[in-house]
Design a protein around this motif. Structure first.
Motif, PDB file in Angstrom:
ATOM      1  N   VAL A  23      -8.282  -3.548  -6.335  1.00 21.15           N
ATOM      2  CA  VAL A  23      -8.038  -2.608  -7.429  1.00 21.15           C
ATOM      3  C   VAL A  23      -6.564  -2.657  -7.786  1.00 21.15           C
ATOM      4  N   THR A  24      -6.294  -2.558  -9.093  1.00 20.46           N
ATOM      5  CA  THR A  24      -4.918  -2.506  -9.587  1.00 20.46           C
ATOM      6  C   THR A  24      -4.643  -1.105 -10.104  1.00 20.46           C
ATOM      7  N   GLN A  25      -3.566  -0.503  -9.640  1.00 17.69           N
ATOM      8  CA  GLN A  25      -3.231   0.857 -10.027  1.00 17.69           C
ATOM      9  C   GLN A  25      -1.837   0.888 -10.653  1.00 17.69           C
ATOM     10  N   THR A  26      -1.725   1.629 -11.744  1.00 10.91           N
ATOM     11  CA  THR A  26      -0.420   1.859 -12.361  1.00 10.91           C
ATOM     12  C   THR A  26      -0.503   3.155 -13.146  1.00 10.91           C
ATOM     13  N   ILE A  27       0.555   3.936 -13.139  1.00  9.19           N
ATOM     14  CA  ILE A  27       0.524   5.189 -13.894  1.00  9.19           C
ATOM     15  C   ILE A  27       1.663   5.261 -14.890  1.00  9.19           C
ATOM     16  N   GLN A  28       2.761   4.575 -14.637  1.00  7.40           N
ATOM     17  CA  GLN A  28       3.869   4.495 -15.597  1.00  7.40           C
ATOM     18  C   GLN A  28       4.441   3.092 -15.485  1.00  7.40           C
ATOM     19  N   ASN A  29       4.114   2.258 -16.459  1.00  2.32           N
ATOM     20  CA  ASN A  29       4.475   0.857 -16.391  1.00  2.32           C
ATOM     21  C   ASN A  29       5.704   0.606 -17.251  1.00  2.32           C
ATOM     22  N   VAL A  30       6.682  -0.086 -16.681  1.00  4.74           N
ATOM     23  CA  VAL A  30       7.917  -0.349 -17.408  1.00  4.74           C
ATOM     24  C   VAL A  30       7.660  -1.127 -18.689  1.00  4.74           C
ATOM     25  N   VAL A 633       6.403  -8.546  -4.333  1.00  5.40           N
ATOM     26  CA  VAL A 633       6.223  -8.898  -2.930  1.00  5.40           C
ATOM     27  C   VAL A 633       4.772  -8.686  -2.530  1.00  5.40           C
ATOM     28  N   LYS A 634       4.412  -9.318  -1.424  1.00  7.62           N
ATOM     29  CA  LYS A 634       3.080  -9.157  -0.849  1.00  7.62           C
ATOM     30  C   LYS A 634       3.222  -8.522   0.523  1.00  7.62           C
ATOM     31  N   ALA A 635       2.336  -7.580   0.820  1.00  5.23           N
ATOM     32  CA  ALA A 635       2.355  -6.929   2.126  1.00  5.23           C
ATOM     33  C   ALA A 635       0.917  -6.712   2.586  1.00  5.23           C
ATOM     34  N   ILE A 660       7.142   2.332  -7.543  1.00  2.15           N
ATOM     35  CA  ILE A 660       6.025   1.414  -7.769  1.00  2.15           C
ATOM     36  C   ILE A 660       5.778   1.272  -9.268  1.00  2.15           C
ATOM     37  N   ASN A 661       5.838   0.045  -9.762  1.00  2.00           N
ATOM     38  CA  ASN A 661       5.445  -0.226 -11.141  1.00  2.00           C
ATOM     39  C   ASN A 661       3.942  -0.465 -11.208  1.00  2.00           C
ATOM     40  N   SER A 662       3.418  -1.261 -10.278  1.00  2.00           N
ATOM     41  CA  SER A 662       1.976  -1.450 -10.144  1.00  2.00           C
ATOM     42  C   SER A 662       1.689  -1.994  -8.753  1.00  2.00           C
ATOM     43  N   ILE A 663       0.452  -1.829  -8.330  1.00  5.16           N
ATOM     44  CA  ILE A 663       0.038  -2.329  -7.031  1.00  5.16           C
ATOM     45  C   ILE A 663      -1.413  -2.779  -7.121  1.00  5.16           C
ATOM     46  N   THR A 664      -1.686  -3.992  -6.636  1.00  2.00           N
ATOM     47  CA  THR A 664      -3.047  -4.525  -6.561  1.00  2.00           C
ATOM     48  C   THR A 664      -3.399  -4.696  -5.087  1.00  2.00           C
ATOM     49  N   THR A 665      -4.464  -4.023  -4.656  1.00  2.00           N
ATOM     50  CA  THR A 665      -4.809  -3.987  -3.241  1.00  2.00           C
ATOM     51  C   THR A 665      -6.206  -4.531  -3.009  1.00  2.00           C
ATOM     52  N   GLY A 670      -6.477  -5.179   3.055  1.00  2.00           N
ATOM     53  CA  GLY A 670      -5.222  -4.443   2.958  1.00  2.00           C
ATOM     54  C   GLY A 670      -4.109  -5.240   2.315  1.00  2.00           C
ATOM     55  N   GLU A 671      -4.391  -6.485   1.883  1.00  2.00           N
ATOM     56  CA  GLU A 671      -3.388  -7.303   1.214  1.00  2.00           C
ATOM     57  C   GLU A 671      -3.040  -6.667  -0.132  1.00  2.00           C
ATOM     58  N   SER A 672      -1.754  -6.384  -0.318  1.00  2.00           N
ATOM     59  CA  SER A 672      -1.310  -5.659  -1.511  1.00  2.00           C
ATOM     60  C   SER A 672      -0.189  -6.425  -2.194  1.00  2.00           C
ATOM     61  N   ASP A 673      -0.350  -6.628  -3.485  1.00  2.00           N
ATOM     62  CA  ASP A 673       0.688  -7.244  -4.308  1.00  2.00           C
ATOM     63  C   ASP A 673       1.418  -6.137  -5.064  1.00  2.00           C
ATOM     64  N   PHE A 674       2.691  -5.981  -4.761  1.00  2.00           N
ATOM     65  CA  PHE A 674       3.495  -4.920  -5.348  1.00  2.00           C
ATOM     66  C   PHE A 674       4.362  -5.460  -6.484  1.00  2.00           C
ATOM     67  N   GLU A 675       4.476  -4.675  -7.557  1.00  2.00           N
ATOM     68  CA  GLU A 675       5.566  -4.807  -8.512  1.00  2.00           C
ATOM     69  C   GLU A 675       6.443  -3.583  -8.320  1.00  2.00           C
ATOM     70  N   LEU A 676       7.669  -3.795  -7.884  1.00  2.00           N
ATOM     71  CA  LEU A 676       8.553  -2.696  -7.519  1.00  2.00           C
ATOM     72  C   LEU A 676       9.807  -2.709  -8.383  1.00  2.00           C
ATOM     73  N   LEU A 677      10.269  -1.533  -8.736  1.00  2.00           N
ATOM     74  CA  LEU A 677      11.518  -1.374  -9.485  1.00  2.00           C
ATOM     75  C   LEU A 677      12.551  -0.762  -8.554  1.00  2.00           C
ATOM     76  N   ASN A 678      13.659  -1.446  -8.376  1.00  2.00           N
ATOM     77  CA  ASN A 678      14.693  -0.911  -7.491  1.00  2.00           C
ATOM     78  C   ASN A 678      15.310   0.346  -8.085  1.00  2.00           C
ATOM     79  N   VAL A 679      15.574   1.310  -7.233  1.00  2.00           N
ATOM     80  CA  VAL A 679      16.186   2.565  -7.655  1.00  2.00           C
ATOM     81  C   VAL A 679      17.671   2.323  -7.887  1.00  2.00           C
TER      82      VAL A 679
END
Length: 680
Positions: A23-30, A633-635, A660-665, A670-679
């Motif tokens: 599943v891919t989740q995002t609530i506020q995408n850049v 990144v992948k975790a 979190i910009n988006s996450i696909t899990t 439990g393999e998760s592909d993250f799109e992350l925005l640095n603070v």
């Protein structure tokens, strides 16, 4: 390796043993900062096992009567290792056949984060039937009462000083009878001028529309959300009830109730339907009825047309015609379904005095005739009471567009709480409530990506409706729309990205006008809205949102109850783009940019509380920051984090913090592909 359980209602669905579900989740995408009501979905196949065939009622067999309804979603849920993960809805997409036998069902699981788009569909604001509880009379006295009504009392309907056609002036020395000079002084003759009652229209509190949405679609916005009465910038917001350009009259916008009505000729108390015996011709249908509407004018010369409303919404409209007419199933195409019906007759006249000579009007229902015979042959008279029906007066706008507009104005996001309520928050409040997870121990370290975060070179914030007279003048003088903003960080020019992103709420934004005494240029306490186009002609425009501010103790207003009679009004509601006219009380306003406040005639303090500065500056400024990156990144997350992780949580890795910009899990691994925005 997690074990996934999928449920249709309370029944567990069989899964393929090797089916991988992500599943891919995002609530506020850049990449799309104005997108709201985001919810994840996933389509996958399940086997056509005996159990699944029963659950989906052998959908591939179209000969089955009363089979599975694929046109509607069914409640569903996902568990991981029997621990609840997500609730939502399941939609059947189809069946894959092999050798003429069912092999697999294709289904889509929708998270219930907020799936309002499917729930509301294409419904218009006029479909919100409970708004009719606020119907009221449109008359000089009621308009004056609502003009004088103190907004802070929390009333649903009031009347702002916004004119649909006439421009107001204030002149203490030059008096012309019947003019729109609102200066008040005692006396008759030339002194009788001012704002005419029919130059004004009512407005409804936005909170009443939100309540009607909750009732209509059986949803609940949580009491702690943005939509609550303690939030001034939301609760004091109103919508002007302006369905068409110009005046409310003639009666194409109002129900003209019949003047004098005799009693019905028969007792209908025991029938399956009832007709209301009061001063309006209103039909209540409690079971489907075959019905004719029979009109018998006493003269054949007057052109008229008939409008039948069902539950406040237009059900049937005839063309203009003359003479006796009978309308029935050939006109509305079906027996009358259950509902409340109101008859409106509109004559082809442009004057406010509507006259229609009538001998009788009769509903014929299933062979029984129930008629009204009038004591007078004039159906409408100048003293006639006119009902202002909210669902017929509210601007023509989709419910979903209205909600999207509010979310775009205040940069809101929404999600479902465990109790089923919908939580609505500003983005800043949403992210502030998150927790932090360190995923460093779970990272797949062989590869990752760092990309440019900025997908566009500029963000524009503007209203769809900027067509009123003063707003047009402002745009011509300043080369930017009234209340609009063009943003780049520190006004820098970027030539690498090519796209310009626009946030554009579907509302009208009016520049209001504070009146000055034309005799000596002294300022008055009177501010009003002039809702006409650049040619000073009546204007339709987009739905207008504004804050009414009740003024008392200032300059009085001359109010015309008709063209030759005026009264003094000392308390009145002026329209404003800010919650208050004085910044020390509340400077929050509806401008995106730093505009001069029309009443205070200064931008000081008010500019610090513009929509952009209050709601967008942190998020958008961070997007444009030259140090901002998207890190991919992948975790491999443990189940406890997969279950608990929310989209407003922060992620730390290698001592750096990200949102979190988006996450696909992958739910099993439990393999998760993250799109992350640095603070930053």
């Amino acid at each position: 390796m997690q074990k996934l359980q999928l449920y249709l209602g309370s029944d567990r669905i069989d899964l393929f043993g090797d089916e991988s579900v992500s599943v891919t989740q995002t609530i506020q995408n850049v990449r799309d900062i104005a997108k709201v009501f985001t919810s994840f979905s996933q389509t996958f196949s399940i086997p056509a096992s005996p159990k699944n065939n029963i659950l989906f009622k052998h959908y591939y067999n179209f000969d089955i009567v009363g089979g599975f309804d694929a046109l509607n979603k069914v409640a569903g849920s996902i568990e991981l290792n029997s621990i609840p993960f997500k609730t939502g809805f399941i939609r059947l997409e189809g069946v894959d056949m092999r050798k003429n036998k069912a092999y697999a069902y294709r289904i889509t699981f929708f998270g219930d984060t907020v799936n309002l788009k499917d729930l509301i569909g294409e419904d218009m604001l006029s479909a919100l039937g409970s708004l009719s509880t606020h119907n009221l009379i449109y008359s000089p006295q009621i308009v004056q009462d609502k003009l004088e009504l103190q907004e802070t009392l929390g009333q649903a309907i009031l009347c702002p000083l916004i004119t649909h056609t006439e421009r107001l002036t204030y002149d203490s020395t030059n008096h012309i009878a019947g003019s729109r000079n609102v200066y008040w002084h005692q006396g008759g003759g030339a002194n009788e001028h001012g704002v005419l009652w029919s130059d004004l229209k009512y407005a409804i509190r936005i909170d009443e529309i939100i309540k009607a949405i909750e009732e209509e679609y059986e949803i609940t916005f949580d009491s702690t959300s943005f939509f609550n009465s303690t939030n001034d910038r939301y609760y004091h917001l109103f919508m002007w009830l302006h369905r068409k350009s110009g005046a409310v009259q003639p009666a194409t916008q109002v129900t003209e109730y019949f003047s004098q009505v005799n009693e019905w000729g028969v007792d209908i108390s025991n029938k399956a339907y009832a007709v209301q015996t009061e001063t309006s011709m209103r039909l209540y249908v409690t079971a489907t009825q075959t019905a004719n509407l029979v009109l018998s004018p006493s003269t054949a010369s007057t052109e008229y047309r008939v409008i039948v409303y069902r539950n406040g919404a237009s059900y049937f409209e005839s063309d203009y015609d003359t003479g006796a007419r009978t309308f029935g199933i050939a006109d509305w195409g079906e027996p009358l379904p259950i509902g409340t019906y109101t008859v409106t007759i509109v004559t082809n006249q442009s004057t406010a005095l509507m006259s229609f000579p009538i001998a009788s009007i009769e509903w014929e229902l299933q062979g029984f005739g129930f008629n009204i015979v009038f004591d007078t042959d004039t159906l409408w008279q100048s003293s006639l009471t006119i009902e202002f029906i909210i669902t017929q007066q509210i601007p023509k706008q989709k419910v979903l567009d209205f909600l999207n507009g509010l979310f775009n104005l205040f940069n809101l996001t929404a999600y479902t709480l465990p109790n089923g309520n919908i939580q609505v928050q500003t983005i800043d409040d949403y992210y502030a409530a998150g927790t932090t997870y360190d995923i460093t121990p779970y990272l797949e370290v062989t590869k990752s990506k760092v990309d440019v975060a900025l997908p566009y070179r500029q963000v524009n914030f503007e209203y769809e409706g900027l067509g009123t007279f003063l707003a047009k003048q402002y745009e011509q003088l300043n080369n930017v729309g009234w209340g609009s903003l063009r943003f780049t960080l520190d006004d820098a020019v970027y030539n690498a990205p090519t796209e310009i992103y626009t946030v554009k709420p579907p509302f009208e934004h009016v520049q209001f006008e504070r009146l000055f005494n034309q005799a000596n240029s002294a300022e008055t306490s009177i501010q009003y809205g002039y809702f006409v186009n650049e040619n000073e002609q009546p204007y339709f425009g987009k739905p207008l949102l504004f804050y009414p501010v009740t003024l008392s103790g200032g300059d009085s207003i001359s109010f015309l109850t008709d063209l030759t009679t005026h009264v003094r009004v000392q308390v009145y509601n002026v329209p404003s783009n800010s919650v208050a006219l004085v910044s020390s009380i509340n400077p929050d306003n509806l401008n995106f940019g730093a505009e001069i406040n029309e009443f205070a005639l200064t931008s000081a303090v008010f500019s610090d509380s513009s929509l952009f500065r209050k709601e967008y500056t942190d998020y958008v400024s961070a997007v444009f920051n030259t140090q901002r990156r998207i890190t991919k990144v992948k975790a491999f997350l443990p189940l406890r984090i997969v279950i608990a992780l929310e989209l407003n949580d922060k992620i730390t890795m290698r001592n750096e913090t990200y949102i979190i910009n988006s996450i696909t899990t992958n739910l099993q691994s439990g393999e998760s592909d993250f799109e992350l925005l640095n603070v930053v």
